[in-house]
Scaffold this active site. Structure first.
Site, PDB file in Angstrom:
ATOM      1  N   ASP A  52      30.374  -2.279  37.518  1.00  0.00           N
ATOM      2  CA  ASP A  52      31.799  -2.080  37.266  1.00  0.00           C
ATOM      3  C   ASP A  52      32.089  -0.583  37.214  1.00  0.00           C
ATOM      4  OD1 ASP A  52      34.356  -1.931  36.388  1.00  0.00           O
ATOM      5  OD2 ASP A  52      33.988  -2.888  34.453  1.00  0.00           O
ATOM      6  N   GLU A 131      18.184  28.532  38.788  1.00  0.00           N
ATOM      7  CA  GLU A 131      17.482  29.125  37.638  1.00  0.00           C
ATOM      8  C   GLU A 131      18.171  28.699  36.340  1.00  0.00           C
ATOM      9  OE1 GLU A 131      16.685  33.446  38.020  1.00  0.00           O
ATOM     10  OE2 GLU A 131      17.682  33.263  39.945  1.00  0.00           O
ATOM     11  N   GLU A 133      19.059  27.900  32.548  1.00  0.00           N
ATOM     12  CA  GLU A 133      18.704  28.386  31.212  1.00  0.00           C
ATOM     13  C   GLU A 133      19.235  27.404  30.168  1.00  0.00           C
ATOM     14  OE1 GLU A 133      18.842  33.184  32.216  1.00  0.00           O
ATOM     15  OE2 GLU A 133      20.658  32.206  31.472  1.00  0.00           O
ATOM     16  N   GLU A 188      13.888  33.533  27.420  1.00  0.00           N
ATOM     17  CA  GLU A 188      14.976  34.392  27.870  1.00  0.00           C
ATOM     18  C   GLU A 188      15.301  35.452  26.831  1.00  0.00           C
ATOM     19  OE1 GLU A 188      16.836  35.652  29.967  1.00  0.00           O
ATOM     20  OE2 GLU A 188      16.152  34.584  31.739  1.00  0.00           O
ATOM     21  N   GLU A 195      14.135  29.745  30.217  1.00  0.00           N
ATOM     22  CA  GLU A 195      14.474  29.522  31.623  1.00  0.00           C
ATOM     23  C   GLU A 195      13.272  28.900  32.324  1.00  0.00           C
ATOM     24  OE1 GLU A 195      16.312  32.751  33.957  1.00  0.00           O
ATOM     25  OE2 GLU A 195      14.900  32.339  35.580  1.00  0.00           O
ATOM     26  N   HIS A 244      21.785  30.615  37.747  1.00  0.00           N
ATOM     27  CA  HIS A 244      21.929  31.322  39.025  1.00  0.00           C
ATOM     28  C   HIS A 244      21.574  30.366  40.154  1.00  0.00           C
ATOM     29  CE1 HIS A 244      20.741  35.310  36.792  1.00  0.00           C
ATOM     30  NE2 HIS A 244      21.872  34.782  36.354  1.00  0.00           N
ATOM     31  N   ARG A 315      21.508  44.383  39.644  1.00  0.00           N
ATOM     32  CA  ARG A 315      21.408  43.010  39.170  1.00  0.00           C
ATOM     33  C   ARG A 315      22.687  42.487  38.515  1.00  0.00           C
ATOM     34  NH1 ARG A 315      16.941  39.612  37.958  1.00  0.00           N
ATOM     35  NH2 ARG A 315      15.147  40.301  39.165  1.00  0.00           N
ATOM     36  N   GLU A 332      22.043  35.419  45.882  1.00  0.00           N
ATOM     37  CA  GLU A 332      21.961  34.847  44.540  1.00  0.00           C
ATOM     38  C   GLU A 332      23.337  34.915  43.893  1.00  0.00           C
ATOM     39  OE1 GLU A 332      20.180  37.200  41.425  1.00  0.00           O
ATOM     40  OE2 GLU A 332      19.357  35.411  40.444  1.00  0.00           O
ATOM     41  N   ARG A 334      25.425  34.529  40.657  1.00  0.00           N
ATOM     42  CA  ARG A 334      25.000  34.634  39.257  1.00  0.00           C
ATOM     43  C   ARG A 334      26.015  34.102  38.245  1.00  0.00           C
ATOM     44  NH1 ARG A 334      24.913  39.095  37.572  1.00  0.00           N
ATOM     45  NH2 ARG A 334      23.252  38.968  36.061  1.00  0.00           N
TER      46      ARG A 334
END
Ligand code: ADP
Ligand code: MG
Ligand code: MG
Ligand code: MG
Ligand code: MG
Length: 443
Positions: A52, A131, A133, A188, A195, A244, A315, A332, A334
């Site tokens: 359902d 990645e 966390e 982390e 992570e 990420h 970064r 990447e 982030r």
């Protein structure tokens, strides 16, 4: 794995599987389980198992609530933590309508549709390396989460038997038993925060893996008297949890993002894909950061991105190009956090990138200095915009983006925006502790 129906029947017999857990994901990214006894196996394998759908978030009107679950046999897996009453197996399913069409409101079906468009555009696979966390909090007496971090105290800093570290190790071992290729697992920046990175896979497998990952983390944490949460910002003043997404687009010639003669050894395709991501970043933020609390993480000072910019070296921006080249050449993103529905988030970033490729969208120049040290005027001169600062503002951008409508399909697009506007309204009409602390006595 390419299991046949007979392979499945044999495994059920050999391993004494007693229950089947049929998994799919709702609009909000919550895993839904329909558990049936093994007597239903033949029905399942013949795509005849009904459920359902009317009570599932984002699904149907009452008049067509009968839905079918078609198992994706390649996702078959026997849980390593089965009980003494026999083992439990799971299989991820696609939701189908009684007329035999894949149901458009099933986020997994939608990702399969978008991947079909990608193949028509000449690519073979969109690879995603997440990645995720999360925080481990102590569990209260009744199994409820507390806000007590397990490794906050400084007394046991050097203790060899940290509960959180042991728990993380068992998570990794369990994941490996379930076929995950874990590349790294580490503590982390914030206390209690961890992570775990597993190897990239094609988009559909990666999204399935993210869902399985969350289930494993929560299940194993309970065994240790810990509560795992993927809430993006559980505590003010310390780093939040992100997820990420590393991504690359392959054709039958290999990784299309790599070009040894290109600028930064990146191909023109990668630049267009990047251009598309930047162009649609404000609107896919609603999907990649889908809860009110997501925006408490996207603030300056905690390593989370706040501005729409990219860099090949730094970064801190929204999109980074990690230094690896060859087949590991990737972008990447982030901003994403682990509350994102992975099927929807991946569909949106892929559609954004494909739009960039189709319309040859050139990205702005890279920003290789620290954006957080630039003032508003310098950012404006460099064409740097902000990510949305609230769910409300993110939804406004999503509502105006036709490419994102294409990414989600009509049904999911409208039900997502409607449900999330309600969520924001419910938040907006609450008076918070912060407001009382600030204003009750002052005025
Ligand atoms: P960071 O340096 O940001 O901490 P990690 O090493 O933790 O990065 O994670 C990198 C992720 O990128 C892993 O999941 C890895 O499998 C993935 N990855 C590697 N190559 C590719 C690729 N070509 N496409 C997508 N993801 C990739
Ligand atoms: Mg990492
Ligand atoms: Mg890292
Ligand atoms: Mg990290
Ligand atoms: Mg990273």
């Amino acid at each position: 794995h390419d299991y046949t129906k007979d392979d499945i029947r044999k495994m059920v017999k050999d391993e004494d599987v007693k229950f089947l857990r049929l998994m799919f994901t709702d609009l909000f990214g919550t895993i839904k389980n329909v558990e049936v006894p093994i007597t239903q196996l033949d029905k399942l394998l013949d795509n005849k198992l009904m459920f359902d759908g009317s009570s599932i978030e984002g699904f149907v009107r009452i008049e067509e609530s009968d839905m079918y679950l078609y198992p994706d046999l390649s996702t078959w897996m026997i849980f390593p933590w089965s009980t003494d009453r026999g083992k439990i197996a799971r299989v991820i399913c696609q939701v189908y309508r009684p007329n035999g069409e894949p149901y458009a409101a099933d986020p997994r079906n939608n990702l399969i549709r978008v991947l079909g468009d990608m193949k028509k555009a000449g690519f073979t696979s969109f690879n995603i390396g997440p990645e995720p966390e999360f925080f481990l909090f102590k569990m209260g007496e009744n199994g409820e989460p507390t806000l007590h971090l397990n490794d906050k105290g400084s007394y046991f800093d050097m203790a060899p038997m940290d509960l959180g570290e042991n728990c993380r190790r068992e998570i990794v071992l369990t994941l490996e038993e379930m076929g995950f290729d874990v590349e790294a697992a580490h503590h982390e920046v914030a206390p209690g925060q961890h992570e775990i990175d597993f190897k990239y896979a094609d988009a559909l497998t990666a999204a399935d893996n993210i869902q399985t990952f969350k289930l494993v983390v929560k299940t194993v944490a309970r065994k240790y008297g810990l509560y795992a949460t993927f809430m993006p910002k559980p505590l003010s003043g310390i780093n939040g949890s992100g997820m990420h997404l590393n991504m690359s687009l392959f054709s039958d010639k290999g990784n299309t993002f790599y070009d040894k003669d290109g600028e930064l050894e990146i191909s023109q395709e990668a630049y267009y894909f990047l251009g598309g991501l930047l162009k649609h970043a404000r609107s896919f933020t609603a999907v990649c950061n889908p809860i009110v609390n997501s925006y408490k993480r996207l603030v300056p000072g905690y390593e989370a991105p706040v501005y729409v910019a990219w860099s090949g070296s730094n970064r801190s921006p929204l999109i980074r190009i990690p230094s690896a080249r060859g087949n590991s050449t990737r972008l990447e993103l982030r901003s994403v956090d682990p509350t994102a529905n992975p099927y929807l988030a991946i569909a949106c970033v892929l559609e954004a990138g494909l739009d960039g490729l189709k319309n040859k969208v050139e990205p702005e120049n890279s920003i290789d200095r620290n954006i957080y040290r630039m003032d508003a005027q310098e950012r404006q001169q460099s064409h740097i915009t902000n990510l949305p600062d609230t769910l409300h503002n993110a939804l406004k951008d999503l509502s105006a983006d036709e490419v994102m409508k294409q990414a989600l399909g009509e049904h999911l697009y409208h039900s997502f925006i409607e449900a999330k506007n309600l969520e924001y309204d419910s938040y907006r009409t609450q008076v918070s502790g912060w407001e009382r602390d600030q204003y009750l006595e002052k005025y």
